[in-house]
Design a protein around this motif. Structure first.
Motif, mmCIF file in Angstrom:
data_model
loop_
_atom_site.group_PDB
_atom_site.id
_atom_site.type_symbol
_atom_site.label_atom_id
_atom_site.label_comp_id
_atom_site.label_asym_id
_atom_site.label_seq_id
_atom_site.Cartn_x
_atom_site.Cartn_y
_atom_site.Cartn_z
ATOM 1 N N THR A 167 0.530 -1.019 -0.294
ATOM 2 C CA THR A 167 0.205 0.285 -0.095
ATOM 3 C C THR A 167 0.773 1.402 0.054
ATOM 4 O OG1 THR A 167 -1.518 0.728 0.958
ATOM 5 C CG2 THR A 167 -0.142 0.118 2.249
ATOM 6 N N SER A 168 0.114 2.385 -0.681
ATOM 7 C CA SER A 168 1.421 3.536 -0.944
ATOM 8 C C SER A 168 0.457 4.567 -0.552
ATOM 9 C CB SER A 168 0.894 3.841 -1.775
ATOM 10 O OG SER A 168 0.182 4.343 -2.755
ATOM 11 N N GLY A 169 -0.790 3.940 0.688
ATOM 12 C CA GLY A 169 -2.284 4.742 1.084
ATOM 13 C C GLY A 169 -2.655 5.527 0.255
ATOM 14 N N SER A 170 -2.493 5.816 -1.096
ATOM 15 C CA SER A 170 -3.093 6.790 -1.798
ATOM 16 C C SER A 170 -3.236 6.453 -3.347
ATOM 17 C CB SER A 170 -2.730 8.034 -1.383
ATOM 18 O OG SER A 170 -3.028 9.315 -2.830
ATOM 19 N N PRO A 171 -3.814 6.085 -3.923
ATOM 20 C CA PRO A 171 -4.137 5.963 -5.598
ATOM 21 C C PRO A 171 -2.362 6.549 -5.500
ATOM 22 C CG PRO A 171 -5.775 6.010 -5.099
ATOM 23 C CD PRO A 171 -5.414 6.663 -3.738
ATOM 24 N N SER A 172 -2.349 7.958 -5.910
ATOM 25 C CA SER A 172 -1.119 8.808 -6.027
ATOM 26 C C SER A 172 -0.208 8.396 -6.051
ATOM 27 C CB SER A 172 -1.632 10.259 -5.957
ATOM 28 O OG SER A 172 -2.050 10.490 -5.007
ATOM 29 N N GLY A 173 0.379 7.727 -4.241
ATOM 30 C CA GLY A 173 1.677 7.190 -4.015
ATOM 31 C C GLY A 173 1.800 8.372 -2.363
ATOM 32 N N VAL A 174 2.752 7.266 -2.205
ATOM 33 C CA VAL A 174 2.992 7.537 -1.267
ATOM 34 C C VAL A 174 3.144 8.825 -0.060
ATOM 35 C CG1 VAL A 174 4.890 7.366 0.550
ATOM 36 C CG2 VAL A 174 4.342 5.609 -1.065
ATOM 37 N N GLY A 175 3.488 9.897 -1.543
ATOM 38 C CA GLY A 175 3.849 11.231 -0.904
ATOM 39 C C GLY A 175 2.252 11.537 -0.603
ATOM 40 N N ASP A 176 1.226 11.276 -0.877
ATOM 41 C CA ASP A 176 0.141 11.684 -0.656
ATOM 42 C C ASP A 176 -0.865 10.967 -0.074
ATOM 43 O OD1 ASP A 176 -0.388 13.957 -2.102
ATOM 44 O OD2 ASP A 176 -0.347 12.560 -4.100
ATOM 45 N N GLY A 177 0.019 9.562 0.809
ATOM 46 C CA GLY A 177 -0.360 8.325 1.813
ATOM 47 C C GLY A 177 -0.592 8.493 2.709
ATOM 48 N N LEU A 178 1.132 9.130 3.117
ATOM 49 C CA LEU A 178 1.440 8.906 4.370
ATOM 50 C C LEU A 178 -0.058 9.056 5.611
ATOM 51 C CD1 LEU A 178 4.805 11.027 4.298
ATOM 52 C CD2 LEU A 178 4.282 8.860 4.533
ATOM 53 N N ARG A 179 -0.835 10.144 5.810
ATOM 54 C CA ARG A 179 -1.253 10.446 6.756
ATOM 55 C C ARG A 179 -2.550 9.070 6.899
ATOM 56 N NH1 ARG A 179 -5.765 15.513 6.847
ATOM 57 N NH2 ARG A 179 -3.692 16.336 8.066
ATOM 58 N N MET A 180 -2.874 8.354 5.545
ATOM 59 C CA MET A 180 -3.674 6.796 5.409
ATOM 60 C C MET A 180 -2.517 5.986 6.364
ATOM 61 S SD MET A 180 -5.659 4.907 5.539
ATOM 62 C CE MET A 180 -6.977 6.514 4.701
ATOM 63 N N GLY A 210 5.218 4.867 -5.739
ATOM 64 C CA GLY A 210 6.265 5.940 -5.778
ATOM 65 C C GLY A 210 7.080 6.414 -3.780
ATOM 66 N N LEU A 211 7.186 5.194 -3.399
ATOM 67 C CA LEU A 211 8.026 5.337 -2.326
ATOM 68 C C LEU A 211 9.814 5.950 -2.486
ATOM 69 C CD1 LEU A 211 8.263 4.790 0.530
ATOM 70 C CD2 LEU A 211 9.688 2.611 -0.164
ATOM 71 N N LYS A 212 9.885 7.434 -1.522
ATOM 72 C CA LYS A 212 10.933 8.323 -1.851
ATOM 73 C C LYS A 212 11.818 8.122 -0.806
ATOM 74 C CE LYS A 212 8.864 11.278 -5.317
ATOM 75 N NZ LYS A 212 9.133 9.922 -6.074
ATOM 76 N N PRO A 213 13.367 8.086 -0.371
ATOM 77 C CA PRO A 213 13.585 8.223 0.395
ATOM 78 C C PRO A 213 13.869 8.605 1.425
ATOM 79 C CG PRO A 213 15.632 8.082 -1.151
ATOM 80 C CD PRO A 213 13.683 8.103 -1.651
ATOM 81 N N VAL A 214 12.586 10.521 1.227
ATOM 82 C CA VAL A 214 12.056 11.188 1.977
ATOM 83 C C VAL A 214 11.559 10.689 2.395
ATOM 84 C CG1 VAL A 214 10.747 12.450 0.397
ATOM 85 C CG2 VAL A 214 11.567 13.873 1.915
ATOM 86 N N HIS A 215 10.216 9.265 2.375
ATOM 87 C CA HIS A 215 9.722 9.315 3.152
ATOM 88 C C HIS A 215 9.539 8.463 3.999
ATOM 89 C CE1 HIS A 215 7.509 9.155 -0.950
ATOM 90 N NE2 HIS A 215 7.009 10.657 -0.506
#
Length: 226
Positions: free
Chosen positions: A149-162, A180-185
């Motif tokens: 899961t990324s928490g959002s259809p558009s990727g981890v950046g938008d899914g962190l809250r979920m 869409g996982l990036k090191p910053v996440h």
């Protein structure tokens, strides 16, 4: 395994060997990333098994959608048997019905077909009409290893809250963060208690490029930071 789990998408033997060299714990083996990942051939799984000891979580999917009719389920069940014989350690699948809810009948049918092997519910969960209800349905299914899961259809950046919501609800141990996982996440995810990470293009330039073991090694170090 202790510490964090790092899963790398592998399309072939070369990818698998590079993932192992870089310190990955597990592979997700797929074909056709242009369709967001479909079932690979048994020959690919067998070739990887012959050259790489990492466990292979093998995609079971016929097309880019999340629906499964009886014909699709029959085909995937047959595929699962051949892929298990070729060396699959587990499988990746998951289905939604026409209303966007988890298709429990289809998912349970495939769980039965792959039993006793573990399985991952893939990112269909992020596309559910009611994500919270989807998680409630999925988390109780038998032999579930992880939920990609990324928490959002558009990727981890938008899914962190979920993802934080799921971790707070007690699901951190089954979250496999990817898409869409990036090191910053990663620091935030580690703070949430999430310890499983899934990377694809992050360890290669593009889907036409092979996995770069040096990038895998960088991710290995990154996900182990506490």
């Amino acid at each position: 395994m202790t510490g964090s789990l790092l899963e790398v998408i592998a399309l072939n033997v070369r990818d698998a060997v590079a993932a192992e060299q870089g310190g990955a714990d597990r592979l997700e083996v797929v074909a056709d990333m242009a369709a967001d990942g479909l079932s690979p051939s048994p020959e690919t799984v067998a070739a990887i098994a012959a050259e790489c000891p990492l466990p292979q979580m093998v995609m079971l999917r016929c097309d880019a959608g999340f629906a499964a009719d009886p014909d699709v389920l029959a085909r995937l069940s047959r595929d699962a048997k051949a892929l298990a014989q070729a060396g699959a350690a587990g499988f990746v699948f998951g289905f939604l019905d026409g209303g966007g809810a988890v298709d429990l009948a289809a998912t349970e049918a495939l769980i039965h077909a792959v039993s006793p092997l573990p399985w991952t519910f893939h990112r269909a969960v992020d596309h559910a009409a009611d994500v919270q209800a989807a998680w409630r349905a999925v988390r109780l299914l038998p032999n579930l290893a992880t939920v990609l899961t990324s928490g959002s259809p558009s990727g981890v950046g938008d899914g962190l809250r979920m993802l934080k919501t799921r971790a707070d609800a007690g699901d951190a141990s089954i979250v496999l963060a990817g898409g869409g996982l990036k090191p910053v996440h990663v620091p935030a995810l580690l703070d949430y208690g999430i310890r499983a990470f899934h990377v694809g293009t992050a360890v290669r330039g593009s889907w036409s490029d092979p996995v770069d073991w040096r990038l895998v090694r960088q991710w290995r170090a990154l996900v182990e930071r506490d």
